[in-house]
Enzyme design. Structure first.
Site, PDB file in Angstrom:
ATOM      1  N   ARG A 136       0.852  -1.192   0.000  1.00  0.00           N
ATOM      2  CA  ARG A 136       0.000   0.000   0.000  1.00  0.00           C
ATOM      3  C   ARG A 136       0.887   1.241   0.000  1.00  0.00           C
ATOM      4  O   ARG A 136       1.902   1.283   0.703  1.00  0.00           O
ATOM      5  CB  ARG A 136      -0.912   0.024   1.244  1.00  0.00           C
ATOM      6  CG  ARG A 136      -1.989  -1.059   1.256  1.00  0.00           C
ATOM      7  CD  ARG A 136      -3.038  -0.810   0.179  1.00  0.00           C
ATOM      8  NE  ARG A 136      -4.150  -1.761   0.244  1.00  0.00           N
ATOM      9  CZ  ARG A 136      -4.202  -2.886  -0.435  1.00  0.00           C
ATOM     10  NH1 ARG A 136      -3.187  -3.221  -1.227  1.00  0.00           N
ATOM     11  NH2 ARG A 136      -5.261  -3.683  -0.349  1.00  0.00           N
TER      12      ARG A 136
ATOM     13  N   GLU B 159       0.797   6.828  -3.022  1.00  0.00           N
ATOM     14  CA  GLU B 159      -0.217   7.678  -2.439  1.00  0.00           C
ATOM     15  C   GLU B 159       0.030   9.104  -2.914  1.00  0.00           C
ATOM     16  O   GLU B 159       1.107   9.657  -2.602  1.00  0.00           O
ATOM     17  CB  GLU B 159      -0.193   7.607  -0.915  1.00  0.00           C
ATOM     18  CG  GLU B 159      -1.402   8.265  -0.282  1.00  0.00           C
ATOM     19  CD  GLU B 159      -1.468   8.037   1.216  1.00  0.00           C
ATOM     20  OE1 GLU B 159      -2.531   7.603   1.702  1.00  0.00           O
ATOM     21  OE2 GLU B 159      -0.463   8.312   1.898  1.00  0.00           O
TER      22      GLU B 159
ATOM     23  N   HIS C  34       0.158  -0.277 -10.153  1.00  0.00           N
ATOM     24  CA  HIS C  34      -0.595  -1.205  -9.307  1.00  0.00           C
ATOM     25  C   HIS C  34      -1.005  -2.454 -10.090  1.00  0.00           C
ATOM     26  O   HIS C  34      -2.174  -2.841 -10.135  1.00  0.00           O
ATOM     27  CB  HIS C  34      -1.833  -0.517  -8.722  1.00  0.00           C
ATOM     28  CG  HIS C  34      -2.350  -1.189  -7.476  1.00  0.00           C
ATOM     29  ND1 HIS C  34      -3.264  -0.605  -6.631  1.00  0.00           N
ATOM     30  CD2 HIS C  34      -2.075  -2.403  -6.935  1.00  0.00           C
ATOM     31  CE1 HIS C  34      -3.538  -1.421  -5.629  1.00  0.00           C
ATOM     32  NE2 HIS C  34      -2.818  -2.522  -5.794  1.00  0.00           N
TER      33      HIS C  34
END
Length: 338
Positions: A249, A275, A296
């Site tokens: 993540r 992010e 991703h």
């Protein structure tokens, strides 16, 4: 053989349905369950979906499934199970599902396999300095070059690989690394020294892992306590030339600190998650030569989606035969999973 044929409603982004199923898996699902293969619920409020929801015993979900909240459950009196043909269920399985006793299954185990394979590939390529060699070979094309002198520091023999998080993926990475002459270490606050030894690794603190590892690979969940766990100080602890791999993540890493550290060229990175999820067009990470940036895709991609579909259909076959799910999700586990 199935004891009965449960009624199934598909719930996902409709355009993904043909990507999820191949012909063989679609046939297996139709053989064991009653469903309308042309009806895909991306909004439980549509009238034609409402009629099917009222009869459904199982929701077969995938990416883009709408939230299953109290209002949806009130319209689904026969619903007993949610079978998710992907990883995390946090974004659409609500507290109302657990309170009603809905049984939930996930294909997270199936989705963990390509992530682990991608990670191991990146460990081996990073230690071999493939990105730098590719660029330098382009720049000196047609000329002899002293590669063994220039890259005497490269290679995978006895390199230390730090695994952050003994998740499904982290454990699979450890397993896949066993045939290689690499030395894995693990940081996971929920894993004891004895459990780490059973996995074939040495347990260490996170600071020590960052300091001693040639590759630091992140496999922890996104939780409040893991946010920016790899911060400026821990990035500075990493060895010159070490590689950070993030397939978990984006929130695990302080984005500003990571960009600053990578801009120095001191370390390299393989970044599959960021992010924000899509970086702004002016992010330096797109162009830095020591960064391999992917959108991703370490998880299931292309025909790897079929593995998750197969896993979900197997769960429905078990349900129809009166057997428990193999990959049931438990509410109490969600606080420690992605």
């Amino acid at each position: 053989m199935p004891l009965r044929r449960p009624r199934v409603l598909l719930a996902m982004a409709p355009e993904l349905l043909p990507r999820l199923f191949d012909d063989a898996t679609a046939h297996r699902l139709r053989a064991v369950a009653e469903l309308d293969p042309e009806l895909v619920a991306d909004d439980f409020g549509r009238p034609e979906v409402g009629a099917a929801l009222a009869e459904a015993e199982i929701l077969f979900t995938f990416w883009g499934a709408p939230a299953v909240d109290a209002d949806v459950l009130a319209a689904a009196p026969r619903l007993k199970a949610v079978v998710h043909a992907a990883g995390s269920v946090k974004h659409f399985v609500t507290d109302a599902c657990w309170e009603r006793g809905i049984i939930v299954s996930s294909a997270a185990q199936a989705n963990s396999l390509p992530v682990a394979e991608y990670t191991v590939a990146m460990v081996l390529l990073s230690n071999k300095r493939v990105l730098q060699l590719r660029d330098e070979y382009r720049s000196v094309r047609g000329l002899q070059h002293a590669w063994h002198l220039r890259y005497g520091h490269a290679g995978n023999y006895r390199r230390t690989v730090g695994i952050v998080g003994a998740s499904r993926i982290g454990r699979r990475v450890i397993e896949l690394l066993r045939p290689y002459d690499l030395e894995p270490v693990l940081y996971d606050p929920y894993v004891s020294e004895e459990q780490a030894r059973a996995l074939g690794v040495r347990g260490v603190g996170l600071d020590e892992l960052c300091r001693i590892s040639d590759v630091v690979s992140l496999h922890a969940p996104a939780l409040p306590e893991t946010r920016s766990m790899i911060d400026r100080r821990r990035l500075a602890l990493m060895r010159d030339g070490a590689t950070l791999i993030n397939t978990a993540r984006g929130s695990l890493v302080d984005p500003a600190a990571l960009t600053r550290e990578l801009a120095t060229g001191r370390i390299q990175a393989v970044i599959d998650v960021t992010e924000p999820e899509v970086l702004p067009a002016d992010s330096p990470l797109y162009d830095l030569p020591n960064v391999l940036l992917t959108p991703h895709i370490a998880g299931s991609l292309g025909n790897e989606l079929h593995r998750m579909a197969d896993s979900a259909v197997e769960e429905i076959i078990r349900y129809a035969a009166g057997l428990p799910f193999l990959h049931e999700v438990h509410r109490e586990e969600l606080d420690r999973t992605a």
